[in-house]
Scaffold this motif. Structure first.
Motif, short mmCIF file in Angstrom:
data_model
loop_
_atom_site.label_atom_id
_atom_site.label_comp_id
_atom_site.label_asym_id
_atom_site.label_seq_id
_atom_site.Cartn_x
_atom_site.Cartn_y
_atom_site.Cartn_z
N ASP A 93 12.74 9.82 -2.16
CA ASP A 93 14.06 9.58 -1.58
C ASP A 93 14.03 8.31 -0.72
OD1 ASP A 93 15.09 11.76 -2.79
OD2 ASP A 93 15.12 13.06 -1.02
N SER A 94 12.90 8.07 -0.08
CA SER A 94 12.79 6.88 0.77
C SER A 94 12.50 5.62 -0.04
CB SER A 94 11.67 7.08 1.81
OG SER A 94 10.41 7.22 1.17
N ALA A 95 11.92 5.80 -1.23
CA ALA A 95 11.60 4.64 -2.07
C ALA A 95 11.71 5.03 -3.54
CB ALA A 95 10.20 4.14 -1.76
N PRO A 96 12.91 5.09 -4.08
CA PRO A 96 13.11 5.48 -5.49
C PRO A 96 12.35 4.59 -6.47
CG PRO A 96 15.20 5.44 -4.30
CD PRO A 96 14.18 4.83 -3.39
N SER A 97 12.11 3.34 -6.09
CA SER A 97 11.42 2.41 -6.99
C SER A 97 10.00 2.86 -7.31
CB SER A 97 11.40 1.01 -6.39
OG SER A 97 10.70 1.01 -5.15
N THR A 147 -0.39 -1.24 -3.15
CA THR A 147 -0.30 -2.42 -2.29
C THR A 147 -0.06 -1.96 -0.85
OG1 THR A 147 2.09 -2.61 -2.57
CG2 THR A 147 0.69 -3.78 -4.17
N ILE A 148 -0.28 -2.86 0.10
CA ILE A 148 -0.07 -2.50 1.50
C ILE A 148 1.38 -2.07 1.76
CG2 ILE A 148 -0.02 -3.43 3.86
CD1 ILE A 148 -2.55 -4.95 3.25
N PRO A 149 2.40 -2.79 1.26
CA PRO A 149 3.78 -2.33 1.49
C PRO A 149 4.04 -0.94 0.93
CG PRO A 149 3.78 -4.62 0.77
CD PRO A 149 2.38 -4.13 0.61
N ARG A 150 3.45 -0.62 -0.22
CA ARG A 150 3.63 0.72 -0.80
C ARG A 150 2.91 1.78 0.03
NH1 ARG A 150 3.00 -1.03 -7.21
NH2 ARG A 150 5.20 -1.63 -7.48
N VAL A 151 1.76 1.44 0.57
CA VAL A 151 1.05 2.37 1.45
C VAL A 151 1.90 2.67 2.69
CG1 VAL A 151 -0.97 2.68 2.94
CG2 VAL A 151 -1.24 1.66 0.68
N VAL A 152 2.51 1.63 3.25
CA VAL A 152 3.35 1.80 4.44
C VAL A 152 4.55 2.71 4.12
CG1 VAL A 152 4.88 0.59 6.04
CG2 VAL A 152 2.64 -0.37 5.48
N ILE A 153 5.16 2.51 2.95
CA ILE A 153 6.29 3.36 2.54
C ILE A 153 5.86 4.82 2.45
CG2 ILE A 153 7.84 3.92 0.62
CD1 ILE A 153 7.99 0.90 0.03
N VAL A 181 -5.25 8.16 9.29
CA VAL A 181 -5.83 8.71 8.07
C VAL A 181 -5.14 8.14 6.83
CG1 VAL A 181 -6.08 10.80 6.67
CG2 VAL A 181 -6.74 10.84 9.07
N LEU A 182 -3.81 8.10 6.84
CA LEU A 182 -3.07 7.58 5.68
C LEU A 182 -3.31 6.07 5.51
CD1 LEU A 182 0.24 9.61 6.01
CD2 LEU A 182 -1.61 9.96 4.38
N ASN A 183 -3.44 5.36 6.62
CA ASN A 183 -3.78 3.93 6.52
C ASN A 183 -5.18 3.75 5.93
OD1 ASN A 183 -1.39 2.91 7.51
ND2 ASN A 183 -2.12 2.71 9.62
N TYR A 184 -6.10 4.60 6.34
CA TYR A 184 -7.47 4.56 5.82
C TYR A 184 -7.49 4.82 4.32
CZ TYR A 184 -12.38 6.03 5.20
OH TYR A 184 -13.69 6.18 4.78
N VAL A 185 -6.76 5.84 3.90
CA VAL A 185 -6.71 6.20 2.47
C VAL A 185 -6.08 5.08 1.65
CG1 VAL A 185 -5.72 7.80 0.79
CG2 VAL A 185 -6.63 8.67 2.94
N GLY A 186 -4.94 4.57 2.12
CA GLY A 186 -4.27 3.51 1.38
C GLY A 186 -5.11 2.26 1.26
N GLY A 187 -5.76 1.86 2.36
CA GLY A 187 -6.63 0.69 2.31
C GLY A 187 -7.80 0.90 1.37
#
Length: 251
Positions: A93-97, A147-153, A181-187
């Motif tokens: 819902d926050s990022a349909p793309s 990507t970093i923007p997708r991790v942030v989303i 934790v989510l930043n760690y996982v995404g990175g």
């Protein structure tokens, strides 16, 4: 003589006190160094880090409150499937793309999000276990362009969901725990894909080439064997024909 003995006792006690004070001071310095390391890890992971993938030790109270928030979230849902569905809905819902990245059915994808987050949060107290778990998940998602923007989303969608569902029960330490934790996982996902995806493609390509060559050798062997059998059969046929002709001539 009594004075000498008293002096020895006094010296011994002073030595014991000095040793105890030195031990306390050393322990205090070690605790301070550990706190500095923990503070540095937390401060660093307030942003997505994709340049390295190492073990990370998080403060015990931050991990404990994050795990408590996770259990509260699961307990507040009617089922684990419903909890997974809530995560899925919050994300897309926050990022349909981002939906285009996932080809799996919604119900299956929702449970994967649920199980993945559960394994990560459950391992957060152990640096080695957390790294192993994240590494495993990272290799399972090599096909995704993280990507970093997708991790942030993704991160913000999860935190906003917990904020809305748990309210005051989602404490500042719990929120910090999920953030790092989510930043760690995404990175880690980005790092693993960048560092290992190319190597794995080379290995897979080499493996396919080796298999194709092996198949070619098998095919050649089968053809050669078939020709050998045909040759033997032809020779036998010629021999029989010669015998029959000779018998007819004699007759």
């Amino acid at each position: 003589m009594a004075d000498a003995e008293n002096q020895e006792d006094t010296d011994y006690l002073e030595q014991e006190v000095e040793e105890e004070e030195a031990a306390v001071e050393e322990a205090t310095e070690e605790n301070q160094e550990e706190e500095v390391i923990l503070d540095t890890s937390v401060a660093k992971l307030k942003e997505v880090q994709d340049k390295e993938f190492v073990e990370v030790r998080l403060p015990a109270d931050v991990v404990a409150e994050a795990q408590q928030a996770w259990q509260t979230f699961i307990g507040s849902a009617s089922s684990r499937e419903a909890a997974g569905e809530a995560i899925y809905a919050a994300l897309f819902d926050s990022a349909p793309s981002l939906q285009s990245l996932f080809k799996t059915a919604r119900s299956v994808m929702a449970m994967r999000f649920m199980n993945g987050l559960n394994s990560i949060i459950s391992s957060a107290a152990s640096p080695s276990a957390l790294k192993t778990q994240v590494e495993t998940l990272g290799f399972q998602h090599l096909d995704l362009e993280v990507t970093i923007p997708r991790v942030v989303i993704f991160r913000d969608a999860i935190i906003d969901l917990f904020d809305m569902e748990l309210g005051a029960r989602f404490t500042s330490k719990a929120k910090l725990g999920f953030l790092v934790v989510l930043n760690y996982v995404g990175g880690a996902y980005i790092y693993i894909r960048r560092e290992y995806a190319g190597r794995i493609k080379i290995i897979n390509s080499s493996w396919r080439t080796a298999n194709n060559k092996a198949a070619d050798f098998i095919d050649v062997g089968e053809v050669a064997e078939g020709e050998g059998v045909e040759g033997e059969g032809g020779a036998e046929g010629e021999g029989d024909a010669t015998t029959v002709k000779a018998e007819e001539t004699n007759a």
